[in-house]
Scaffold this motif. Structure first.
Motif, PDB file in Angstrom:
ATOM      1  N   PHE A 235       1.349  -0.857   0.089  1.00  0.00           N
ATOM      2  CA  PHE A 235      -0.117  -0.292  -0.167  1.00  0.00           C
ATOM      3  C   PHE A 235       0.838   1.116  -0.247  1.00  0.00           C
ATOM      4  CE2 PHE A 235      -3.787  -2.559   1.764  1.00  0.00           C
ATOM      5  CZ  PHE A 235      -4.321  -1.893   0.255  1.00  0.00           C
ATOM      6  N   LEU A 236       1.863   0.972   0.541  1.00  0.00           N
ATOM      7  CA  LEU A 236       3.257   2.634   0.866  1.00  0.00           C
ATOM      8  C   LEU A 236       3.553   2.646  -0.338  1.00  0.00           C
ATOM      9  CD1 LEU A 236       4.370   1.694   4.825  1.00  0.00           C
ATOM     10  CD2 LEU A 236       2.152   3.525   4.125  1.00  0.00           C
ATOM     11  N   ALA A 237       4.186   1.686  -1.033  1.00  0.00           N
ATOM     12  CA  ALA A 237       4.792   1.695  -2.274  1.00  0.00           C
ATOM     13  C   ALA A 237       3.407   1.991  -3.423  1.00  0.00           C
ATOM     14  CB  ALA A 237       5.203   0.459  -2.557  1.00  0.00           C
ATOM     15  N   HIS A 238       2.405   1.294  -3.657  1.00  0.00           N
ATOM     16  CA  HIS A 238       1.810   2.606  -4.673  1.00  0.00           C
ATOM     17  C   HIS A 238       1.782   3.773  -4.125  1.00  0.00           C
ATOM     18  CE1 HIS A 238       1.051  -1.034  -6.939  1.00  0.00           C
ATOM     19  NE2 HIS A 238       0.412  -2.159  -6.155  1.00  0.00           N
ATOM     20  N   GLY A 239       1.038   4.303  -3.187  1.00  0.00           N
ATOM     21  CA  GLY A 239       0.939   5.341  -2.407  1.00  0.00           C
ATOM     22  C   GLY A 239       2.812   6.370  -3.183  1.00  0.00           C
ATOM     23  N   ILE A 240       3.462   6.197  -2.461  1.00  0.00           N
ATOM     24  CA  ILE A 240       4.887   6.214  -2.829  1.00  0.00           C
ATOM     25  C   ILE A 240       4.647   7.190  -4.647  1.00  0.00           C
ATOM     26  CG2 ILE A 240       7.169   6.666  -3.063  1.00  0.00           C
ATOM     27  CD1 ILE A 240       7.031   4.625  -0.538  1.00  0.00           C
ATOM     28  N   MET A 241       4.801   6.317  -5.150  1.00  0.00           N
ATOM     29  CA  MET A 241       5.073   5.887  -6.918  1.00  0.00           C
ATOM     30  C   MET A 241       3.333   7.220  -7.294  1.00  0.00           C
ATOM     31  SD  MET A 241       5.729   2.787  -8.178  1.00  0.00           S
ATOM     32  CE  MET A 241       4.549   1.713  -7.600  1.00  0.00           C
ATOM     33  N   SER A 242       2.385   7.193  -6.577  1.00  0.00           N
ATOM     34  CA  SER A 242       1.676   8.009  -6.632  1.00  0.00           C
ATOM     35  C   SER A 242       1.860  10.163  -6.213  1.00  0.00           C
ATOM     36  CB  SER A 242      -0.366   7.759  -6.353  1.00  0.00           C
ATOM     37  OG  SER A 242      -1.170   7.669  -7.220  1.00  0.00           O
TER      38      SER A 242
ATOM     39  N   THR B 208       4.231  13.424   0.927  1.00  0.00           N
ATOM     40  CA  THR B 208       3.833  12.905   0.777  1.00  0.00           C
ATOM     41  C   THR B 208       4.463  11.006   0.265  1.00  0.00           C
ATOM     42  OG1 THR B 208       1.070  13.190   0.416  1.00  0.00           O
ATOM     43  CG2 THR B 208       1.534  10.826   0.290  1.00  0.00           C
ATOM     44  N   VAL B 209       5.490  11.317   0.221  1.00  0.00           N
ATOM     45  CA  VAL B 209       6.530  10.381  -0.866  1.00  0.00           C
ATOM     46  C   VAL B 209       7.420  10.968   0.574  1.00  0.00           C
ATOM     47  CG1 VAL B 209       8.404  10.687  -1.769  1.00  0.00           C
ATOM     48  CG2 VAL B 209       6.862  11.455  -2.625  1.00  0.00           C
ATOM     49  N   GLU B 210       7.787  10.986   1.654  1.00  0.00           N
ATOM     50  CA  GLU B 210       8.346  11.278   2.607  1.00  0.00           C
ATOM     51  C   GLU B 210       8.007  10.853   3.560  1.00  0.00           C
ATOM     52  OE1 GLU B 210       9.503  15.713   3.426  1.00  0.00           O
ATOM     53  OE2 GLU B 210      11.047  15.551   1.698  1.00  0.00           O
ATOM     54  N   ASN B 211       6.591  10.890   3.969  1.00  0.00           N
ATOM     55  CA  ASN B 211       5.637  10.200   4.550  1.00  0.00           C
ATOM     56  C   ASN B 211       6.152   8.053   5.021  1.00  0.00           C
ATOM     57  OD1 ASN B 211       4.190  10.267   7.505  1.00  0.00           O
ATOM     58  ND2 ASN B 211       2.353  10.396   6.131  1.00  0.00           N
ATOM     59  N   PHE B 212       5.640   8.554   3.053  1.00  0.00           N
ATOM     60  CA  PHE B 212       5.230   6.699   3.373  1.00  0.00           C
ATOM     61  C   PHE B 212       6.686   6.123   3.041  1.00  0.00           C
ATOM     62  CE2 PHE B 212       1.051   6.687   0.643  1.00  0.00           C
ATOM     63  CZ  PHE B 212       0.182   6.948   2.282  1.00  0.00           C
ATOM     64  N   LEU B 213       7.912   6.823   2.727  1.00  0.00           N
ATOM     65  CA  LEU B 213       8.823   5.811   2.879  1.00  0.00           C
ATOM     66  C   LEU B 213       9.168   5.725   4.168  1.00  0.00           C
ATOM     67  CD1 LEU B 213      11.257   8.145   0.308  1.00  0.00           C
ATOM     68  CD2 LEU B 213      10.890   5.347   0.145  1.00  0.00           C
ATOM     69  N   ALA B 214       9.429   6.731   4.993  1.00  0.00           N
ATOM     70  CA  ALA B 214       9.506   6.733   6.627  1.00  0.00           C
ATOM     71  C   ALA B 214       9.166   5.704   6.850  1.00  0.00           C
ATOM     72  CB  ALA B 214       9.313   8.307   7.570  1.00  0.00           C
ATOM     73  N   LYS B 215       7.901   5.007   6.532  1.00  0.00           N
ATOM     74  CA  LYS B 215       6.542   4.432   7.595  1.00  0.00           C
ATOM     75  C   LYS B 215       7.367   3.022   6.896  1.00  0.00           C
ATOM     76  CE  LYS B 215       2.623   6.672   8.756  1.00  0.00           C
ATOM     77  NZ  LYS B 215       1.356   6.696   7.665  1.00  0.00           N
TER      78      LYS B 215
END
Length: 345
Positions: A119-126, A135-142
Motif C-alpha cells: 500500500f505504501l509503495a503504491h502511495g509513494i509512486m502516486s 506524502t512521499v517522505e511520510n510513506f517512505l519513513a513508514k
C-alpha cells in the motif's frame, strides 16, 4: 501456473492461454475471497505489462466483490490494494491515495498487516507522479520500518522507490546507492515482471553521473527483459530526455515522437521520469513540435507539471485558466469557454 509464468516468465508464449484458463475457472468457485485473490494476480500482471484494457473487467468485478459480506478482511485488503494500483497506473492519483488510506485503516482495525508495505509503495509512486513530496517522505519513513522483515522483492521495491525519490531531490549519491541495492534485490527475487524497472532507474542514475554508455546499456537490458509496449515507451522517454540533455535535438525529438505515439495508444501516464522540470521540458518540446498534443496535455494535467520558465509562447499548454485581452476578451477554464448564468458585469 499463471502466477508462476507471470512473475518468472512473463514473455512465455502460452501465458495468455493460462490467463484465460484461470479466468474461466472462476465460474466454478463460490468462495468470493478465492475469486478476489485470483483476479488480483491478473490485474497485477496487467499493470506491469501495460495491457490496461484487459484490466477493466477484473477491476469492475473486484470492486463489486470486495463489498460483499462474504469477502474476508484479507480479501478486502487485497482488492483495495489492487484497485489502488489500477488507479495509480491510469493516473487517478487522488483515488489511489484515498483507497490506500482506506486499506491501511482496514489493516489497522483487522490486525492484518501483510500488505501494508505494498500500500505504501503504491502511495509513494502516486505521490511522486503528482509532485506531493510530503506524502512521499511520510510513506517512505513508514515503509522503512518494515525493511528488516521484507523478503527480497519487498526490499527491491523499497530501494527502487528510494532511488526515484533521491533523483527528484537531485541527490545522485543516494540515488546511486539505492539503485545498486534495488538491482541486487530485484535480481535475487528473480521476478522478471518488475526487474526491468530496476534497469530503467539505474539508467537515469548513470545518465545523471555522465555515464551515458552505461545508461544506454541498462535501457537495452530493460527493453530486453520487458519486451512489452510499456517497456518500450518508458525506454524511449528516457532516451529522449538523455538526448535532449546532450543537446541532440533531432535525436531527442525522434525518440519523443515514437514514445508519445505508444503512450497515447496504450494510455500510459507514468513514463518513470520523476523530476518535474525534466518531464515538463519533454512536454514543452512535444507541444512546440506539435507531437501528440492532446495526450501531452493530459500528461501535464495528471502530473501537475509547471515548467521552470513559463511557456507563454505555447498556445497549447493546458493552463487551468486562460484570459485573452488583446484583440478579444475571453476566459477559458480547462480549455472550455467560461459560461455565465446571468448578465456579466
Amino acid at each position: 501456473m499463471f502466477i508462476a509464468l507471470a512473475f518468472r516468465q512473463p514473455q512465455h508464449p502460452e501465458i495468455e492461454k493460462w490467463s484465460e484458463r484461470m479466468l474461466s475457472s472462476l465460474d466454478y468457485h463460490t468462495n468470493i475471497s478465492v475469486k478476489i485473490s485470483a483476479l488480483s494476480r491478473q490485474v497485477t500482471y496487467r499493470i506491469f505489462t501495460g495491457d490496461f484494457e484487459k484490466m477493466v473487467l477484473p477491476i469492475t468485478l473486484l470492486r463489486q466483490w470486495r463489498q460483499s459480506r462474504d469477502a474476508s478482511p484479507t480479501a478486502q485488503i487485497i482488492a483495495k490494494l489492487v484497485e489502488a494500483g489500477y488507479y495509480r497506473i491510469t493516473g487517478f492519483h487522488e483515488k489511489c491515495l484515498n483507497l490506500i488510506n482506506e486499506g491501511l485503516e482496514l489493516a489497522r482495525t483487522s490486525g492484518i498487516h501483510f500488505m501494508d508495505y505494498v500500500f505504501l509503495a503504491h502511495g509513494i509512486m502516486s505521490a511522486l507522479s503528482k509532485n506531493d513530496t510530503a506524502t512521499v517522505e511520510n510513506f517512505l519513513a513508514k515503509m522503512e520500518s518494515y525493511l528488516s522483515r521484507l523478503h527480497p522483492w519487498g526490499k527491491f521495491f523499497y530501494h527502487y522507490l528510494r532511488t526515484r525519490e533521491a533523483l527528484v531531490r537531485g541527490d545522485i549519491k543516494q540515488a546511486s546507492f539505492h539503485s545498486e541495492l534495488s538491482l541486487k534485490f530485484g535480481t535475487d527475487a528473480g521476478c522478471h515482471l518488475t526487474l526491468w524497472i530496476c534497469h530503467v532507474m539505474k539508467a537515469h542514475v548513470m545518465h545523471r553521473l555522465g555515464k551515458d554508455q552505461e545508461a544506454q546499456d541498462h535501457l537495452s537490458h530493460a527493453l530486453n527483459i520487458s519486451q512489452r509496449k510499456l517497456g518500450e515507451y518508458v525506454v524511449l522517454m528516457a532516451e529522449a530526455l538523455f538526448a535532449l540533455d546532450r543537446g541532440e535535438e533531432a535525436s531527442g525529438l525522434a525518440s519523443l515522437r515514437k514514445a508519445l505515439a505508444i503512450g497515447r495508444e496504450g494510455k500510459y501516464l507514468d513514463p518513470y521520469v520523476d523530476q518535474p522540470s525534466a518531464m515538463a521540458r519533454l512536454c514543452e518540446k512535444a507541444l512546440e513540435a506539435g507531437i501528440e498534443v492532446e495526450y501531452v496535455q493530459e500528461l501535464i494535467r495528471r502530473r501537475n507539471l509547471i515548467p521552470e520558465k513559463l511557456p507563454i509562447h505555447l498556445e497549447h499548454w493546458p493552463w487551468p485558466l486562460k484570459v485573452f485581452t488583446l484583440g478579444r476578451f475571453a476566459i477559458l477554464r480547462d480549455g472550455e469557454p467560461l459560461q455565465f448564468t446571468r448578465k456579466v458585469q
